[in-house]
Design a protein around this motif. Structure first.
Motif, PDB file in Angstrom:
ATOM      1  N   ALA A   1       0.836  -1.197   0.000  1.00 37.37           N
ATOM      2  CA  ALA A   1       0.000   0.000   0.000  1.00 37.37           C
ATOM      3  C   ALA A   1       0.872   1.248   0.000  1.00 37.37           C
ATOM      4  O   ALA A   1       0.624   2.197  -0.760  1.00 37.37           O
ATOM      5  CB  ALA A   1      -0.931  -0.007   1.202  1.00 37.37           C
ATOM      6  N   TRP A   2       1.922   1.243   0.837  1.00 32.91           N
ATOM      7  CA  TRP A   2       2.777   2.427   0.901  1.00 32.91           C
ATOM      8  C   TRP A   2       3.515   2.656  -0.409  1.00 32.91           C
ATOM      9  O   TRP A   2       3.696   3.792  -0.846  1.00 32.91           O
ATOM     10  CB  TRP A   2       3.758   2.327   2.076  1.00 32.91           C
ATOM     11  CG  TRP A   2       3.119   2.886   3.309  1.00 32.91           C
ATOM     12  CD1 TRP A   2       2.638   2.185   4.364  1.00 32.91           C
ATOM     13  CD2 TRP A   2       2.858   4.267   3.584  1.00 32.91           C
ATOM     14  NE1 TRP A   2       2.072   3.034   5.278  1.00 32.91           N
ATOM     15  CE2 TRP A   2       2.186   4.314   4.835  1.00 32.91           C
ATOM     16  CE3 TRP A   2       3.097   5.454   2.890  1.00 32.91           C
ATOM     17  CZ2 TRP A   2       1.784   5.510   5.415  1.00 32.91           C
ATOM     18  CZ3 TRP A   2       2.685   6.641   3.464  1.00 32.91           C
ATOM     19  CH2 TRP A   2       2.030   6.662   4.706  1.00 32.91           C
ATOM     20  N   LEU A   3       3.953   1.549  -1.041  1.00 32.94           N
ATOM     21  CA  LEU A   3       4.604   1.689  -2.347  1.00 32.94           C
ATOM     22  C   LEU A   3       3.653   2.358  -3.334  1.00 32.94           C
ATOM     23  O   LEU A   3       4.050   3.225  -4.114  1.00 32.94           O
ATOM     24  CB  LEU A   3       5.037   0.307  -2.861  1.00 32.94           C
ATOM     25  CG  LEU A   3       6.279  -0.274  -2.159  1.00 32.94           C
ATOM     26  CD1 LEU A   3       6.572  -1.664  -2.689  1.00 32.94           C
ATOM     27  CD2 LEU A   3       7.482   0.645  -2.356  1.00 32.94           C
ATOM     28  N   LEU A   4       2.389   1.945  -3.271  1.00 35.63           N
ATOM     29  CA  LEU A   4       1.404   2.546  -4.173  1.00 35.63           C
ATOM     30  C   LEU A   4       1.162   4.020  -3.846  1.00 35.63           C
ATOM     31  O   LEU A   4       1.091   4.856  -4.741  1.00 35.63           O
ATOM     32  CB  LEU A   4       0.086   1.771  -4.106  1.00 35.63           C
ATOM     33  CG  LEU A   4       0.079   0.423  -4.831  1.00 35.63           C
ATOM     34  CD1 LEU A   4      -1.238  -0.295  -4.607  1.00 35.63           C
ATOM     35  CD2 LEU A   4       0.327   0.603  -6.329  1.00 35.63           C
ATOM     36  N   HIS A   5       1.073   4.325  -2.522  1.00 33.85           N
ATOM     37  CA  HIS A   5       0.861   5.728  -2.128  1.00 33.85           C
ATOM     38  C   HIS A   5       1.987   6.598  -2.694  1.00 33.85           C
ATOM     39  O   HIS A   5       1.768   7.732  -3.096  1.00 33.85           O
ATOM     40  CB  HIS A   5       0.871   5.889  -0.600  1.00 33.85           C
ATOM     41  CG  HIS A   5      -0.204   5.127   0.113  1.00 33.85           C
ATOM     42  ND1 HIS A   5      -1.359   4.738  -0.499  1.00 33.85           N
ATOM     43  CD2 HIS A   5      -0.275   4.690   1.394  1.00 33.85           C
ATOM     44  CE1 HIS A   5      -2.110   4.088   0.379  1.00 33.85           C
ATOM     45  NE2 HIS A   5      -1.472   4.031   1.533  1.00 33.85           N
ATOM     46  N   LEU A   6       3.229   6.048  -2.676  1.00 35.72           N
ATOM     47  CA  LEU A   6       4.393   6.857  -3.045  1.00 35.72           C
ATOM     48  C   LEU A   6       4.702   6.796  -4.539  1.00 35.72           C
ATOM     49  O   LEU A   6       5.551   7.535  -5.026  1.00 35.72           O
ATOM     50  CB  LEU A   6       5.620   6.391  -2.244  1.00 35.72           C
ATOM     51  CG  LEU A   6       5.497   6.599  -0.728  1.00 35.72           C
ATOM     52  CD1 LEU A   6       6.676   5.958  -0.011  1.00 35.72           C
ATOM     53  CD2 LEU A   6       5.406   8.076  -0.379  1.00 35.72           C
ATOM     54  N   SER A   7       4.020   5.902  -5.263  1.00 37.60           N
ATOM     55  CA  SER A   7       4.412   5.646  -6.652  1.00 37.60           C
ATOM     56  C   SER A   7       4.293   6.891  -7.534  1.00 37.60           C
ATOM     57  O   SER A   7       5.181   7.166  -8.333  1.00 37.60           O
ATOM     58  CB  SER A   7       3.565   4.507  -7.227  1.00 37.60           C
ATOM     59  OG  SER A   7       2.196   4.879  -7.158  1.00 37.60           O
TER      60      SER A   7
ATOM     61  N   PHE B   1       4.414  10.041  -6.615  1.00 38.44           N
ATOM     62  CA  PHE B   1       5.484  10.987  -6.253  1.00 38.44           C
ATOM     63  C   PHE B   1       6.799  10.581  -6.933  1.00 38.44           C
ATOM     64  O   PHE B   1       7.501  11.399  -7.509  1.00 38.44           O
ATOM     65  CB  PHE B   1       5.688  11.011  -4.734  1.00 38.44           C
ATOM     66  CG  PHE B   1       4.543  11.605  -3.978  1.00 38.44           C
ATOM     67  CD1 PHE B   1       4.386  12.981  -3.888  1.00 38.44           C
ATOM     68  CD2 PHE B   1       3.597  10.791  -3.367  1.00 38.44           C
ATOM     69  CE1 PHE B   1       3.327  13.533  -3.184  1.00 38.44           C
ATOM     70  CE2 PHE B   1       2.539  11.331  -2.675  1.00 38.44           C
ATOM     71  CZ  PHE B   1       2.396  12.705  -2.584  1.00 38.44           C
ATOM     72  N   ALA B   2       7.098   9.263  -6.858  1.00 40.12           N
ATOM     73  CA  ALA B   2       8.337   8.760  -7.448  1.00 40.12           C
ATOM     74  C   ALA B   2       8.349   8.989  -8.956  1.00 40.12           C
ATOM     75  O   ALA B   2       9.361   9.412  -9.531  1.00 40.12           O
ATOM     76  CB  ALA B   2       8.495   7.269  -7.134  1.00 40.12           C
ATOM     77  N   ALA B   3       7.219   8.729  -9.594  1.00 38.54           N
ATOM     78  CA  ALA B   3       7.138   8.899 -11.047  1.00 38.54           C
ATOM     79  C   ALA B   3       7.387  10.352 -11.441  1.00 38.54           C
ATOM     80  O   ALA B   3       8.142  10.645 -12.370  1.00 38.54           O
ATOM     81  CB  ALA B   3       5.767   8.435 -11.543  1.00 38.54           C
ATOM     82  N   ILE B   4       6.755  11.261 -10.706  1.00 38.68           N
ATOM     83  CA  ILE B   4       6.916  12.686 -11.026  1.00 38.68           C
ATOM     84  C   ILE B   4       8.361  13.123 -10.808  1.00 38.68           C
ATOM     85  O   ILE B   4       8.947  13.834 -11.637  1.00 38.68           O
ATOM     86  CB  ILE B   4       5.940  13.539 -10.182  1.00 38.68           C
ATOM     87  CG1 ILE B   4       4.514  13.312 -10.693  1.00 38.68           C
ATOM     88  CG2 ILE B   4       6.311  15.019 -10.226  1.00 38.68           C
ATOM     89  CD1 ILE B   4       3.448  13.933  -9.851  1.00 38.68           C
ATOM     90  N   LEU B   5       8.954  12.627  -9.714  1.00 34.66           N
ATOM     91  CA  LEU B   5      10.348  12.949  -9.429  1.00 34.66           C
ATOM     92  C   LEU B   5      11.248  12.439 -10.561  1.00 34.66           C
ATOM     93  O   LEU B   5      12.173  13.135 -11.013  1.00 34.66           O
ATOM     94  CB  LEU B   5      10.749  12.318  -8.081  1.00 34.66           C
ATOM     95  CG  LEU B   5      12.004  12.877  -7.429  1.00 34.66           C
ATOM     96  CD1 LEU B   5      11.806  14.323  -7.039  1.00 34.66           C
ATOM     97  CD2 LEU B   5      12.379  12.033  -6.203  1.00 34.66           C
ATOM     98  N   ALA B   6      10.961  11.231 -11.060  1.00 36.38           N
ATOM     99  CA  ALA B   6      11.757  10.642 -12.131  1.00 36.38           C
ATOM    100  C   ALA B   6      11.647  11.471 -13.409  1.00 36.38           C
ATOM    101  O   ALA B   6      12.657  11.797 -14.051  1.00 36.38           O
ATOM    102  CB  ALA B   6      11.292   9.204 -12.384  1.00 36.38           C
ATOM    103  N   VAL B   7      10.404  11.822 -13.767  1.00 34.13           N
ATOM    104  CA  VAL B   7      10.182  12.622 -14.980  1.00 34.13           C
ATOM    105  C   VAL B   7      10.896  13.971 -14.847  1.00 34.13           C
ATOM    106  O   VAL B   7      11.584  14.435 -15.760  1.00 34.13           O
ATOM    107  CB  VAL B   7       8.667  12.831 -15.228  1.00 34.13           C
ATOM    108  CG1 VAL B   7       8.442  13.848 -16.347  1.00 34.13           C
ATOM    109  CG2 VAL B   7       8.010  11.508 -15.579  1.00 34.13           C
ATOM    110  N   TRP B   8      10.764  14.556 -13.674  1.00 32.15           N
ATOM    111  CA  TRP B   8      11.412  15.856 -13.399  1.00 32.15           C
ATOM    112  C   TRP B   8      12.932  15.723 -13.571  1.00 32.15           C
ATOM    113  O   TRP B   8      13.564  16.509 -14.288  1.00 32.15           O
ATOM    114  CB  TRP B   8      11.033  16.291 -11.978  1.00 32.15           C
ATOM    115  CG  TRP B   8      11.640  17.601 -11.541  1.00 32.15           C
ATOM    116  CD1 TRP B   8      12.233  18.549 -12.332  1.00 32.15           C
ATOM    117  CD2 TRP B   8      11.715  18.072 -10.198  1.00 32.15           C
ATOM    118  NE1 TRP B   8      12.669  19.601 -11.576  1.00 32.15           N
ATOM    119  CE2 TRP B   8      12.364  19.344 -10.258  1.00 32.15           C
ATOM    120  CE3 TRP B   8      11.302  17.580  -8.968  1.00 32.15           C
ATOM    121  CZ2 TRP B   8      12.615  20.089  -9.107  1.00 32.15           C
ATOM    122  CZ3 TRP B   8      11.550  18.337  -7.841  1.00 32.15           C
ATOM    123  CH2 TRP B   8      12.196  19.579  -7.903  1.00 32.15           C
TER     124      TRP B   8
END
Lengths: 269, 293
Positions: free
Chosen positions: A26-32, A34-41
């Motif tokens: 669940a936490w991985l999903l909550h953070l996914s 954020f992680a994706a946006i950080l990666a794209v950025w």
């Protein structure tokens, strides 16, 4: 009920009864996201031509700036909360008190509700320049604007909550022979609390908007001022850091309010 | 069935409510009720209840039995007719006429003892906060909740909540106790326990309280009441009345096993059937009847 979405989100994020594996999942999903946006950025900043990198700083640059500016940001937070605190708390007290008194009297409703219908929808940002011109210091005018923006949602929700006291509580109050004052303090007020908190959530969002807008106009410190200042000097990495930091402060304030609500309203409603 | 198809003459419809004397506790004269813009809920009700009596109002849904009780409490006012409580016209709620509702009537934000203390402070004017809370503990002990006084309603079972609601109404010190299907939402075991508790409290109060108990459960009405008044629907009206002959103290397993008990149930069935036939002739919608039989 007023805060249905909040409650649904709370249920969604309630990990209490799940296995550790499911919790981690669940936490991985909550953070996914954020992680994706950080990666794209990060990737877009990396592949951006050098000359644009100043306008569009990489995550690393931004974080460095955030760390460097932290003392200044903390001081700005303090300055902002010296406006937000009195304005918001004052509006909550006035709005809740006034809303319950008005909600408890048909005559007062006839006086206040038509007025509120006209005045409440006026976007409070529109008062900002005049308030700054009218009131002696920037701080008093900013407090006034925050107060005005928070007052209406709290007041209107408190009126609504007082009108929505469930029939069985009204009947109980009558059967117990409660007087008007006792009814308002011991029945209407607690019964209206979920509505009042709903207004406080809306009001807090409004308060942050008004605070930052007011600071853009005429302040010498504060979070809105921080962002505006570095934008004026084209120090965009610092400005982006300021935006992120303000976002975090807003999020934490909202979370704190949610926590406070769960402490205060401990019964199922 | 056939030997009880005609109820005994002494309990016939014609004899009911005719005598209305000044020493009656509650006196209902020609009361009708309709919500504004709605059809009639109650029509031409005559009743008199004497001091210390345990009266059960038995009726199917739609018979207006809850509305009638709310009229007694003063939570609603009759459209026609008058209700007198000890000679005075009922014009609004009063703590002399305490009411226990079906469910969820305790304030969820107050501890059990604070819920009851609210009532104590109405009946013992001028008592201090701590005195009121001590008294509240006494009332809660009376209904068997001495170890739950600091709990909030949502921490209690349905049965305990109803005990709390009864304690709160007892704390008002009302000589008239109005009860609106107070045990309707409880499981049978809990219901029986609370019925016996209620009878015990009623028996031991002095002067004896008058109780008007609304239910749709025939067994409950016959077990509890001195008298059962049966309400029919469309619109709500009195369709029959039964004096319950069982001596007190009543023991459930003995009462439910008696031939007389079965006969009384059959009499009630007959009243319901007669009213259902009338409804077929007079009403567009047949309300449910004989609920709980």
């Amino acid at each position: 009920m007023s805060s249905t979405i909040d409650q649904k989100v709370a249920v969604l994020l309630d990990d209490g009864k799940r296995s550790p594996l499911k919790k981690t999942m669940a936490w991985l999903l909550h953070l996914s996201l954020f992680a994706a946006i950080l990666a794209v950025w990060g990737l877009s900043a990396y592949f951006l031509p050098e000359k644009h990198q100043y306008l569009f700083p990489s995550p690393k640059t931004t974080m460095t700036m955030l760390w460097e500016s932290l003392p200044e940001l903390l001081a700005s937070t303090g300055a902002s909360f010296l406006i937000l605190g009195p304005g918001y708390v004052g509006a909550v007290f006035l709005g809740a008190f006034g809303g319950i008194v008005v909600g408890g009297s048909e005559r007062l409703q006839q006086i206040f509700i038509p007025f509120a219908r006209v005045v409440a929808p006026v976007p409070p940002t529109i008062y900002t320049p005049y308030a700054i011109a009218l009131l002696p210091t920037f701080r008093t005018s900013a407090i006034f604007i925050v107060l005005l923006a928070t007052f209406w949602p709290v007041f209107l929700n408190a009126v609504g909550g007082t009108l929505a006291v469930p029939e069985q509580h009204r009947d109980s109050a009558k059967a117990l022979g409660l007087g008007r004052f006792e009814y308002l303090t011991k029945v209407a007020f607690p019964s209206a609390l979920p509505y009042i908190f709903n207004g406080m959530h809306v009001g807090l969002g409004m308060a942050f908007i008004m605070l930052t807008v007011a600071e853009l106009f005429g302040s010498t410190s504060g979070l809105g001022r921080f962002v505006q200042y570095y934008a004026d000097y084209a120090d965009f990495p610092r400005m982006v850091a300021g935006i992120l930091y303000t976002g975090l402060v807003t999020f934490l304030s909202m979370t704190a309010l949610g926590w406070f609500q769960r402490k205060v309203i401990f019964w199922p409603y | 069935m056939s030997e009880v198809a005609n109820p005994p003459a002494s309990q016939d419809l014609k004899n009911r409510g005719a005598k209305v004397s000044a020493d009656d506790d509650l006196c209902v004269k020609g009361v009708s009720f309709a919500y504004p813009g709605g059809g009639p809920v109650l029509k031409n009700i005559d009743l008199s209840i004497s001091e210390g009596e345990f009266l059960c109002l038995l009726g199917a849904s739609g018979s207006g039995k809850t509305t009638l009780l709310r009229l007694f409490a003063g939570l609603e006012l009759p459209s026609e007719g008058k209700i007198f409580w000890r000679g005075k016209l009922v014009a609004g709620p009063s703590i002399e006429r305490g009411i226990v509702f079906q469910e969820y009537s305790l304030f969820p934000w107050l501890r059990l003892k604070d819920n009851v203390a609210l009532a104590v402070r109405k009946s013992f004017k001028g008592c201090s906060k701590s005195e009121a809370r001590d008294k509240a503990d006494e009332y809660l002990a009376m209904v068997g909740l001495w170890d739950a006084t600091r709990k909030y309603p949502h921490e209690l079972s349905g049965g305990m909540r109803q005990r709390g609601a009864i304690a709160r109404t007892l704390a008002l010190g009302s000589p008239l106790l109005l009860m609106d299907e107070p045990f309707g939402a409880l499981d049978p075991a809990n219901r029986l326990r609370l019925q016996e508790l209620l009878l015990e409290i009623w028996k031991s109060s002095s002067p004896r309280r008058t109780v008007i108990f609304v239910t749709h459960d025939v067994d409950e009405a016959l077990f509890l009441g001195d008298r059962v008044v049966i309400l029919g629907a469309c619109p709500g009206r009195v369709i029959g009345e039964i004096a319950v002959p069982f001596p007190r103290p009543r023991i459930p397993e003995q009462i439910f096993d008696q031939e007389e008990f079965r006969e009384l149930r059959a009499v009630i069935s007959t009243y319901y059937r007669r009213d259902a036939n009338r409804q077929i002739d007079e009403c567009s919608v047949l309300s449910s009847y004989g609920e709980g039989i």
